[in-house]
Design a protein around this motif. Sequence first.
Motif, PDB file in Angstrom:
ATOM      1  N   ALA A  29      46.067  53.536  33.345  1.00  0.00           N
ATOM      2  CA  ALA A  29      46.739  52.496  34.119  1.00  0.00           C
ATOM      3  C   ALA A  29      46.233  51.103  33.805  1.00  0.00           C
ATOM      4  N   THR A  30      45.108  51.001  33.078  1.00  0.00           N
ATOM      5  CA  THR A  30      44.528  49.685  32.797  1.00  0.00           C
ATOM      6  C   THR A  30      44.905  49.146  31.422  1.00  0.00           C
ATOM      7  N   ARG A  31      45.679  49.889  30.631  1.00  0.00           N
ATOM      8  CA  ARG A  31      45.993  49.464  29.268  1.00  0.00           C
ATOM      9  C   ARG A  31      47.437  49.811  28.936  1.00  0.00           C
ATOM     10  N   GLY A  42      40.411  41.643  43.735  1.00  0.00           N
ATOM     11  CA  GLY A  42      41.562  41.076  43.051  1.00  0.00           C
ATOM     12  C   GLY A  42      41.956  41.882  41.821  1.00  0.00           C
ATOM     13  N   ARG A  43      43.133  41.593  41.346  1.00  0.00           N
ATOM     14  CA  ARG A  43      43.642  42.263  40.143  1.00  0.00           C
ATOM     15  C   ARG A  43      44.326  41.216  39.260  1.00  0.00           C
ATOM     16  N   HIS A  44      44.078  41.319  37.957  1.00  0.00           N
ATOM     17  CA  HIS A  44      44.786  40.477  36.997  1.00  0.00           C
ATOM     18  C   HIS A  44      45.508  41.389  36.019  1.00  0.00           C
ATOM     19  N   ALA A  45      46.780  41.190  35.856  1.00  0.00           N
ATOM     20  CA  ALA A  45      47.585  42.033  34.960  1.00  0.00           C
ATOM     21  C   ALA A  45      48.394  41.149  34.020  1.00  0.00           C
ATOM     22  N   ARG A  46      48.427  41.543  32.757  1.00  0.00           N
ATOM     23  CA  ARG A  46      49.225  40.813  31.774  1.00  0.00           C
ATOM     24  C   ARG A  46      49.475  41.700  30.561  1.00  0.00           C
ATOM     25  N   ASP A  47      50.736  41.802  30.181  1.00  0.00           N
ATOM     26  CA  ASP A  47      51.141  42.541  28.974  1.00  0.00           C
ATOM     27  C   ASP A  47      50.616  43.972  28.957  1.00  0.00           C
ATOM     28  N   GLY A  48      50.570  44.606  30.113  1.00  0.00           N
ATOM     29  CA  GLY A  48      50.134  45.992  30.181  1.00  0.00           C
ATOM     30  C   GLY A  48      48.646  46.182  30.368  1.00  0.00           C
ATOM     31  N   PHE A  49      47.863  45.102  30.278  1.00  0.00           N
ATOM     32  CA  PHE A  49      46.424  45.171  30.528  1.00  0.00           C
ATOM     33  C   PHE A  49      46.168  44.829  31.988  1.00  0.00           C
ATOM     34  N   HIS A  72      23.618  28.889  65.000  1.00  0.00           N
ATOM     35  CA  HIS A  72      23.035  30.132  64.501  1.00  0.00           C
ATOM     36  C   HIS A  72      22.382  29.844  63.157  1.00  0.00           C
ATOM     37  N   PRO A  73      21.137  30.269  62.931  1.00  0.00           N
ATOM     38  CA  PRO A  73      20.455  29.933  61.680  1.00  0.00           C
ATOM     39  C   PRO A  73      21.162  30.458  60.452  1.00  0.00           C
ATOM     40  N   ASP A  74      21.986  31.493  60.597  1.00  0.00           N
ATOM     41  CA  ASP A  74      22.672  32.059  59.443  1.00  0.00           C
ATOM     42  C   ASP A  74      24.150  31.700  59.429  1.00  0.00           C
ATOM     43  N   ALA A  75      24.575  30.803  60.289  1.00  0.00           N
ATOM     44  CA  ALA A  75      25.993  30.496  60.382  1.00  0.00           C
ATOM     45  C   ALA A  75      26.520  29.818  59.136  1.00  0.00           C
ATOM     46  N   ALA A  76      25.690  29.040  58.464  1.00  0.00           N
ATOM     47  CA  ALA A  76      26.116  28.356  57.247  1.00  0.00           C
ATOM     48  C   ALA A  76      25.030  28.505  56.194  1.00  0.00           C
ATOM     49  N   PRO A  77      24.861  29.727  55.658  1.00  0.00           N
ATOM     50  CA  PRO A  77      23.786  29.961  54.699  1.00  0.00           C
ATOM     51  C   PRO A  77      23.985  29.135  53.440  1.00  0.00           C
ATOM     52  N   ALA A  78      22.879  28.873  52.745  1.00  0.00           N
ATOM     53  CA  ALA A  78      22.957  28.121  51.499  1.00  0.00           C
ATOM     54  C   ALA A  78      23.876  28.842  50.514  1.00  0.00           C
ATOM     55  N   ARG A  79      24.431  28.076  49.620  1.00  0.00           N
ATOM     56  CA  ARG A  79      25.337  28.670  48.641  1.00  0.00           C
ATOM     57  C   ARG A  79      24.641  29.770  47.853  1.00  0.00           C
ATOM     58  N   THR A  80      25.257  30.903  47.826  1.00  0.00           N
ATOM     59  CA  THR A  80      24.744  32.016  47.047  1.00  0.00           C
ATOM     60  C   THR A  80      25.472  32.046  45.712  1.00  0.00           C
ATOM     61  N   PRO A  81      24.992  32.838  44.755  1.00  0.00           N
ATOM     62  CA  PRO A  81      25.624  32.853  43.439  1.00  0.00           C
ATOM     63  C   PRO A  81      27.060  33.347  43.475  1.00  0.00           C
ATOM     64  N   GLY A  82      27.750  33.107  42.383  1.00  0.00           N
ATOM     65  CA  GLY A  82      29.102  33.605  42.189  1.00  0.00           C
ATOM     66  C   GLY A  82      29.155  34.504  40.972  1.00  0.00           C
ATOM     67  N   ARG A  83      30.375  34.788  40.498  1.00  0.00           N
ATOM     68  CA  ARG A  83      30.558  35.681  39.356  1.00  0.00           C
ATOM     69  C   ARG A  83      31.366  34.976  38.258  1.00  0.00           C
ATOM     70  N   PHE A  84      30.897  35.120  37.027  1.00  0.00           N
ATOM     71  CA  PHE A  84      31.642  34.668  35.856  1.00  0.00           C
ATOM     72  C   PHE A  84      32.222  35.921  35.213  1.00  0.00           C
ATOM     73  N   VAL A  85      33.538  35.988  35.157  1.00  0.00           N
ATOM     74  CA  VAL A  85      34.225  37.197  34.705  1.00  0.00           C
ATOM     75  C   VAL A  85      35.043  36.886  33.448  1.00  0.00           C
ATOM     76  N   VAL A  86      34.880  37.714  32.435  1.00  0.00           N
ATOM     77  CA  VAL A  86      35.649  37.594  31.190  1.00  0.00           C
ATOM     78  C   VAL A  86      36.476  38.861  31.029  1.00  0.00           C
ATOM     79  N   MET A  87      37.782  38.710  30.957  1.00  0.00           N
ATOM     80  CA  MET A  87      38.695  39.843  30.805  1.00  0.00           C
ATOM     81  C   MET A  87      39.204  39.878  29.371  1.00  0.00           C
ATOM     82  N   LEU A  88      38.904  40.977  28.684  1.00  0.00           N
ATOM     83  CA  LEU A  88      39.210  41.098  27.266  1.00  0.00           C
ATOM     84  C   LEU A  88      40.299  42.138  27.038  1.00  0.00           C
ATOM     85  N   SER A  89      41.381  41.713  26.421  1.00  0.00           N
ATOM     86  CA  SER A  89      42.417  42.645  25.958  1.00  0.00           C
ATOM     87  C   SER A  89      42.079  42.999  24.518  1.00  0.00           C
TER      88      SER A  89
END
Length: 497
Positions: free
Chosen positions: A362-364, A41-48, A298-315
């Motif tokens: 391109a990121t700033r 994914g991409r998040h863009a705002r005010d040139g960042f 299938h034993p792996d058809a519905a695996p237990a919930r795995t971790p996710g990501r906490f993302v902080v975007m700083l301008s």
Amino acid sequence: MARIAVIGAGLGAMAAAARLAVAGHRVTVYERSGTYGGSLGRHARDGFVFDTGPSLLHLPAVYRDLFVKTGKEPLERCVTLTQADPASRHLFADGTVVSLPNASRAGVTGALDGALGAGAGARWAGFLDRAGTAWDRSRRPLLEEPLPEDPGVLARDPYPAVRRRRVLRSPRQASTLAGIGAWELSDPRLAALLDGYALSYGLDPRRAPAAAALLPYMEQTFGSWYVAGGMRALADAVYERCLARRVEFVFGAEVVRTVEKDGRAAGVELADGTTAEAGHVVVGARPSPELAPGTAGHPDAAPARTPGRFVVMLSLRGARDAGAVHRTVVHTEDGPAEQDAVFGGRVAECPTVTVVRPDDPATRPDEAHEAVTLTATVAPHGPVDWTDPALRERYAGVLAARASRAVPGLGERILRTEIRTPAETEAETGAAGGSVPAPALAGASGGFLLPGNRTALPGLYLAGGWAHPGGGPAHAGMSGALVAGLVVEGDGFRGSR
């Protein structure tokens, strides 16, 4: 040729779609959201501009092959790739700092010796040698071939762990990644370095088999590559290649069921009640009984919930430091406590934080500003309520405080903070809890494998991070190649040679 319905527009699904279209099939991709790319994914705002998923590409050969096989323009004509050098900088709990060069075994050895003391580099090099043996033993069945009906060949751990003799007792050897750190690396900082690789892929180093050594091996052997404009630019390029091959995309189209007829997949049913017929169906989303009935049981058809990501975007105000590196990992002071929290459904109060500072105009908006992304692996949404505004703000502050070790004066430079949690990932991708799939691993009696690309229902295939060979851009691209091979060549397909 057949009409093919692809569910989802992630990288693996699009890789399969492009290859199938080149083979002459009529391919339609149905995507529940309003865009393509999945985790890229991409998040863009005010040139960042910020990547909301992976920030570096590993094993670019996967996408070089895709572009060679699907058109005249090679990958490097469609995106600009540069090696990230150093590949990463690491800040350990005791204050030790080391920068690891990109794809240079001798350079890594020297850097570790210089920062951690004589002998540290040799121990890490010995570990990578053993990881290389595991790579040679498992590469084809784990990454380049469809998962066999009986995956017993992958049940045994291919990592040649060092056998250590104990007085009056039988020899002992590491069976997990954490065990390698304790038994073979003999330095808490090297162990933290290894644990950090596992955590970044959403794996618990205490449970992940020793074969997870392939992950740092792949990064340090084949390199880490930055895509100009961010990793989203890779998704853009794959999408454009699909369009050039006349793949049709239907966005805002949630598939609720795979249609069966005469004992095989025959199309898809959308949330609005309409159906679309197809000779083959490719599920590029997380398998469910409705989307992938052939995986039921299938034993792996519905695996237990795995971790996710906490993302902080700083301008940030102020220019990027001349000595800044693309990726810095600020390691936790208490690895066991972090692992207990992340894999126990709680908030880790002292997380490992990855700080990404791309040297890319391109990121700033201009050279007087900088876009910085902070990421931590966290428990999924559900066990933790990541919609809680107070928790979100507090935890963003925790990440920023830890990241200030990598970016001095960070707090005074912040213009705007934007937060993305597993709750947003769940809402956008449909993955339960906002979980992010990990790569498949050999060993552990097959407990870290994912569902195979072919299913028990004829005409139904699985692609993307929730299918063999697992998550991450490179692995997802491999899954697309495997699905295309199975559709085009049939069950006799054994992978590219």
